[in-house]
Design an enzyme around this catalytic site. Structure first.
Site, PDB file in Angstrom:
ATOM      1  N   GLN A 657      38.529 -39.231  -0.182  1.00  0.00           N
ATOM      2  CA  GLN A 657      37.304 -38.800  -0.875  1.00  0.00           C
ATOM      3  C   GLN A 657      37.635 -37.838  -2.016  1.00  0.00           C
ATOM      4  O   GLN A 657      37.106 -37.961  -3.123  1.00  0.00           O
ATOM      5  CB  GLN A 657      36.409 -38.074   0.132  1.00  0.00           C
ATOM      6  CG  GLN A 657      35.031 -38.668   0.221  1.00  0.00           C
ATOM      7  CD  GLN A 657      34.185 -37.923   1.231  1.00  0.00           C
ATOM      8  OE1 GLN A 657      34.673 -37.247   2.104  1.00  0.00           O
ATOM      9  NE2 GLN A 657      32.893 -38.046   1.127  1.00  0.00           N
ATOM     10  N   GLU A 721      10.445 -44.845 -15.774  1.00  0.00           N
ATOM     11  CA  GLU A 721      11.742 -45.224 -15.187  1.00  0.00           C
ATOM     12  C   GLU A 721      12.533 -46.088 -16.172  1.00  0.00           C
ATOM     13  O   GLU A 721      13.725 -45.910 -16.377  1.00  0.00           O
ATOM     14  CB  GLU A 721      11.496 -45.991 -13.876  1.00  0.00           C
ATOM     15  CG  GLU A 721      12.754 -46.490 -13.218  1.00  0.00           C
ATOM     16  CD  GLU A 721      12.487 -47.216 -11.904  1.00  0.00           C
ATOM     17  OE1 GLU A 721      13.458 -47.526 -11.228  1.00  0.00           O
ATOM     18  OE2 GLU A 721      11.309 -47.482 -11.567  1.00  0.00           O
ATOM     19  N   HIS A 887      23.084 -45.660  -4.764  1.00  0.00           N
ATOM     20  CA  HIS A 887      22.259 -45.142  -3.658  1.00  0.00           C
ATOM     21  C   HIS A 887      22.714 -43.727  -3.299  1.00  0.00           C
ATOM     22  O   HIS A 887      21.906 -42.821  -3.120  1.00  0.00           O
ATOM     23  CB  HIS A 887      22.378 -46.050  -2.436  1.00  0.00           C
ATOM     24  CG  HIS A 887      21.853 -45.414  -1.182  1.00  0.00           C
ATOM     25  ND1 HIS A 887      20.501 -45.243  -0.963  1.00  0.00           N
ATOM     26  CD2 HIS A 887      22.492 -44.848  -0.126  1.00  0.00           C
ATOM     27  CE1 HIS A 887      20.341 -44.607   0.192  1.00  0.00           C
ATOM     28  NE2 HIS A 887      21.525 -44.359   0.713  1.00  0.00           N
ATOM     29  N   LEU A 912      30.331 -38.580  -3.680  1.00  0.00           N
ATOM     30  CA  LEU A 912      30.713 -39.294  -2.450  1.00  0.00           C
ATOM     31  C   LEU A 912      30.584 -38.400  -1.227  1.00  0.00           C
ATOM     32  O   LEU A 912      30.794 -37.213  -1.300  1.00  0.00           O
ATOM     33  CB  LEU A 912      32.160 -39.792  -2.554  1.00  0.00           C
ATOM     34  CG  LEU A 912      32.362 -41.071  -3.355  1.00  0.00           C
ATOM     35  CD1 LEU A 912      33.779 -41.565  -3.216  1.00  0.00           C
ATOM     36  CD2 LEU A 912      31.419 -42.176  -2.889  1.00  0.00           C
TER      37      LEU A 912
END
Length: 912
Positions: A657, A721, A887, A912
């Site tokens: 990570q 948006e 996401h 992350l």
């Protein structure tokens, strides 16, 4: 709870029948005392009832219209339940009461309980009913006309079954649709049905849902309207029923499928199942988990639709989680926790707003839209015969429910569009003590034992699920009254699950630097074991870094840092010794003060050991490191570090990570496409501000799809948006791509997450056009650019079983592009992830724009390759990596930051 059904309807008809305008005194009296579930609307200074047929722009919004302005108060407006006149501001609306508004707006502020409706005279019932042109709103053809075949050929074939039952006895009749009007107008669906069913003996077999009547026999040879009369029970009034032919329903029409679904719902009711929201559950088979205050109701999610070559019934096993704790108990719990101090009300609102509750006295569910702190059960409202009655007395008399706490606040639920059409005309006030929570709280989700116990019932394996589906089929085909009903319509469903051939794509080769390579087993797409000796594809510089922790976590932190330095070489990373900063206490403010000093020393990355994942520490740290003083940051909770078992495995994952956050690439897969950009887009609702959403664009910057540019923005409506968020972000990504590669991409593939079926027309008409304009502005002409736009759907009810022996989960790489796909779409299903428990969830991909010239094989294979590139997990994930990154970024901004992150971090995967 809405105005009780046994009262005279409170909709338009009642207002019209009065024949005179109310005086201002009457109007004031009505506003002052209202029944539960009733609200007044103000039009031209007069208070009128707002009844059935009001159609605020909600789920079925017609996308071609100009977007309305959005008021900034009232919970419901987030779902489209509050709209103003297009282009008008909130102040315009209040100054001109007679201006046409078709919406409900709860006044803001703490006295939110007094909901007032601002609205124009509602659209008549018939305006929505029987419109033939509505079919296009539902089954939109998105399949490109040039597409020859959507079937791929790569991979090995596999025998597969799915949770669908075929319609084997096809009807040989012509289905006719009639519109039913009643005079005087009646808004209550139950009453409408009862009045028409009086004539059951004289009419041929029909299906009536309260608005539309379906039958296979012409009611009148010359198709002239039929007029019948019935007597209404409660006031003995004569009601004239007029039935007019709308026309024959074609098998391609939406209403044709709607008819089958009405027949199916009728069958479900005959199984003694209870309807909760849209699905049917079996309370008789409920499972009680007493120690966790939970009850599980097993049930079914069903739908009938025309698939590739036959009409199929989809049946998915579902469980409704009902909690035995009430909303009042939740409020009391928060009171104990906060001591009733200043944080009490905001904490209650955070916990409850948007939650779904169920009232056991009538098994109805409601969404909590606001909390009326100034209203209580001891308050009075105007009863049925205009007498004053308290909420406490009302519930005692009507439902035999006594209320112990007369001082609790009331909760407010705005009626859904469908309920508004059904005559419910305003905020519905509910008593917290009589409402049970549904779903699980974050605390319950974090309870491992609870989730494990519940998983035994809710996470059925493929064999158990197939068995449960067989039982459903058995119930459908063995109950005499259901069989009789289906036979009357000449319908019959297959008893067995539909079977076909699926394909399994070959496992991908995972590539590191030099000769590092890894592969995985078909049934377990995980290459975590390869990291014992691995050279990362590329590594970030981690010589100068810092660790911040509180004094109580000193020992575990030092132990963990040693583990990190041990695993780094096995990943091809070189990690220096960090600078260590120990705090005197673990308050968020102390962390922030220390971080200010640490970040000024300019380390490459800072690791922060926080006490838990409750949110306060995490949000404070991330705001500092992503907005105020941008720097890659790695949070670790001390609860994880204090478990000695598996510490090396945790260290490996954290090192990967950290490498990603420093701009490294832990691994890659072979990508044959050149000059291609892949974009992922997802949205997440901001938890701090009602009605705001976060949109995240993540675009690849290199040919291996391992480096990305990530941009997140906040918006309040679809137009914003598009114009303020998505298009500028894509334009920025194109500029950056050209800067890095020396040219613009020749091909762009966009994976769009977060789109429901009802939003597809909007996406086709507006979003794709806006994105293409953005490409043109960047210098990419339509004939130069190869563009593919794919909608990714995770929340689907389709399940697959690998057959040949006991049903089992299909392996990673399973593709289904026939039989259960839809004829009007260029779509396919892909099972990319491996699961160890329960039944695997496939992901649906719907290609709605494709000028790339790529064959179905290529798109399917590329999509599968992209599921291997998410660096938070050494295995395949459910969606392509750019979608998962989008996401993750949208979640971070919507849950913790609530502001747009700094541009300085855009080129690394800092989230992350």
């Amino acid at each position: 709870m809405s105005a009780p059904p046994d009262q005279p309807p409170t909709g338009r008809a009642r207002g019209r029948a009065r024949g005179r305008a109310r005086t201002s005194e009457e109007a004031a009296a009505i506003v002052a005392a209202r029944r539960p579930g009733e609200v007044a609307s103000t039009v031209g200074g007069q208070v009128t009832s707002l009844g059935r047929g009001i159609s605020p722009v909600g789920r079925g919004v017609s996308p071609g219209k100009e977007m309305p302005s959005v008021p900034s108060s009232g919970r419901a407006y987030n779902r489209g339940s509050v709209t103003g006149k297009p282009g008008s501001s909130t102040s315009d609306q209040s100054s001109s009461l007679s201006s046409s508004l078709s919406a409900i707006k709860i006044t803001s502020g703490s006295s939110s309980g007094h909901g007032t409706v601002v609205g124009e005279a509602s659209v008549g019932r018939g305006a929505v009913r029987g419109r033939r042109d509505r079919a296009t709103e539902f089954y939109v053809r998105t399949r490109p006309d040039t597409l020859q075949s959507k079937k791929g050929t790569l991979g090995d074939e596999m025998a597969c079954a799915s949770n669908y039952f075929a319609l084997v006895a096809k009807p040989n009749w012509r289905l006719l649709q009639y519109r039913v009007d009643m005079s005087p107008d009646i808004d209550h669906t139950g009453v409408r049905k009862a009045l028409l069913y009086h004539h059951k003996a004289t009419l041929p077999k029909f299906m009536f849902d309260g608005t539309v009547l379906f039958t296979t026999t012409r009611l009148n040879p010359n198709d002239a309207p039929i007029v019948l009369t019935s007597t209404r029970e409660h006031d003995k009034a004569t009601v004239t029923i007029t039935i007019k032919l709308v026309g024959e329903v074609q098998p391609t029409d939406y209403h044709y499928m709607q008819f089958f679904n009405i027949v199916l719902r009728s069958a479900m009711e005959k199984m003694q199942l209870e309807l909760i929201r849209r699905n049917y559950y079996d309370p008789k088979a409920s499972i009680t988990l007493g120690q966790y205050k939970l009850e599980l109701w097993p049930g079914y999610v069903t739908s009938i639709r025309q698939h590739e070559s036959q009409i199929l019934l989809c049946c998915e096993i579902s469980c409704k989680v009902l909690r035995t704790d009430t909303v009042l108990e939740q409020i009391e719990e928060i009171y104990k926790r906060t001591g009733g101090a200043g944080q009490f009300r905001p904490s209650v609102e955070k916990a409850l707003l948007g939650a779904i509750v169920i009232t056991r006295y009538n098994n109805s569910t409601y969404r909590i839209d606001e909390i009326a702190w100034d209203k209580h059960p001891s308050d009075e409202f105007e009863g049925r015969n205009n007498e004053k009655i308290t909420y406490m007395k009302y519930y005692t008399d009507k439902y035999n429910k006594s209320i112990r706490d007369p001082k609790q606040p009331l909760i407010v639920s705005m009626p859904k569009v469908r309920e508004q059409r059904g005559g419910v005309s305003g905020p519905i006030y509910l008593i917290p003590e009589l409402c049970n929570m549904t779903g699980l709280s974050d605390e319950q989700r974090a309870n491992f034992q609870l989730m494990k116990t519940m998983g035994e019932y809710t996470r059925q394996g493929p064999d158990k699920r197939a068995e449960t589906l067989a039982k459903f089929s058995e119930r459908l085909s063995s109950k005499p009254e259901i069989v009789e009903e289906l036979q009357a319509w000449n319908l019959k469903f297959s008893k067995d699950l539909i079977q076909f051939r699926a394909r399994i794509l070959e496992p991908e080769m995972i590539l590191g630097a030099g000769s590092s390579k890894a592969t995985y087993q078909l049934d377990n797409a995980d290459w975590g074991t390869a990291f014992r000796k691995w050279n990362s594809f590329s590594v970030g510089n981690c010589q100068k870094w810092a660790v911040v922790f509180s004094n109580r976590d000193e020992a575990v932190t030092k132990e963990f840092v040693n583990s990190l330095k041990k695993v780094a070489p096995s990943l091809g990373m070189s990690m220096g010794s960090p600078k260590i900063f120990m705090l005197t206490d673990n308050r968020p403010a102390t962390y922030i003060q220390q971080l200010d000093q640490v970040i000024d020393m300019k380390p490459a990355i800072v690791m922060i050991v926080i006490p838990n994942n409750k949110g306060d520490h995490y949000a404070a740290v991330k705001k500092k490191c992503c907005i105020e003083k941008p720097i890659p940051s790695q949070c670790v909770t001390s609860t994880v570090l204090s478990k000695p078992k598996g510490l090396m495995s945790v260290a490996t994952k954290v090192a990967i990570q950290m490498n990603s956050k420093l701009g490294g690439e832990p691994w890659a897969v072979k990508i044959p496409l050149k000059d291609t950009m892949v974009i992922g887009y997802d949205t997440y609702h901001d938890s701090a501000q009602k009605g705001r959403s976060v949109g995240a664009v993540v675009a690849s910057m290199n040919s291996t799809f391992t480096k990305y540019l990530s941009v997140a923005n906040l918006h309040t409506n679809p137009a914003q948006e598009l114009n303020d968020n998505m298009c500028p972000a894509i334009a920025k990504a194109l500029r950056k791509y050209a800067e890095i590669n020396g040219n613009l991409p020749a091909r762009i593939i966009m994976y769009r997450d977060g789109v429901g079926d009802g939003q597809i027309p909007y996406v086709m008409e507006h979003e794709i056009a806006a994105i293409q304009n953005c490409f043109r502005a960047a210098g990419l002409t339509d004939d130069q650019l190869l563009f593919t736009y794919i909608i990714v759907s995770k929340r689907i009810n389709t399940r697959f079983f690998k057959m040949g022996g006991k049903p089992s989960n299909p392996p990673s790489g399973t593709i289904v592009d026939d039989v259960v796909t839809l004829p009007e779409r260029y779509d396919f299903f892909l099972v990319s992830q491996s699961v160890r428990q329960g039944t695997v969830n496939p992901t649906s991909y719907n290609v709605i724009k494709d000028t790339s010239g790529l064959k179905p094989n290529h798109l399917q294979k590329l999509t599968y390759k992209l599921t291997h590139l998410y660096y938070n997990w050494p295995g395949t994930v459910r969606v392509p990596a750019p979608c998962q990154y989008a996401h993750k970024l949208a979640f971070l901004v919507g849950e913790s930051l609530h502001k747009e992150p700094s541009e300085q971090l855009e080129q690394v995967l800092y989230y992350l």
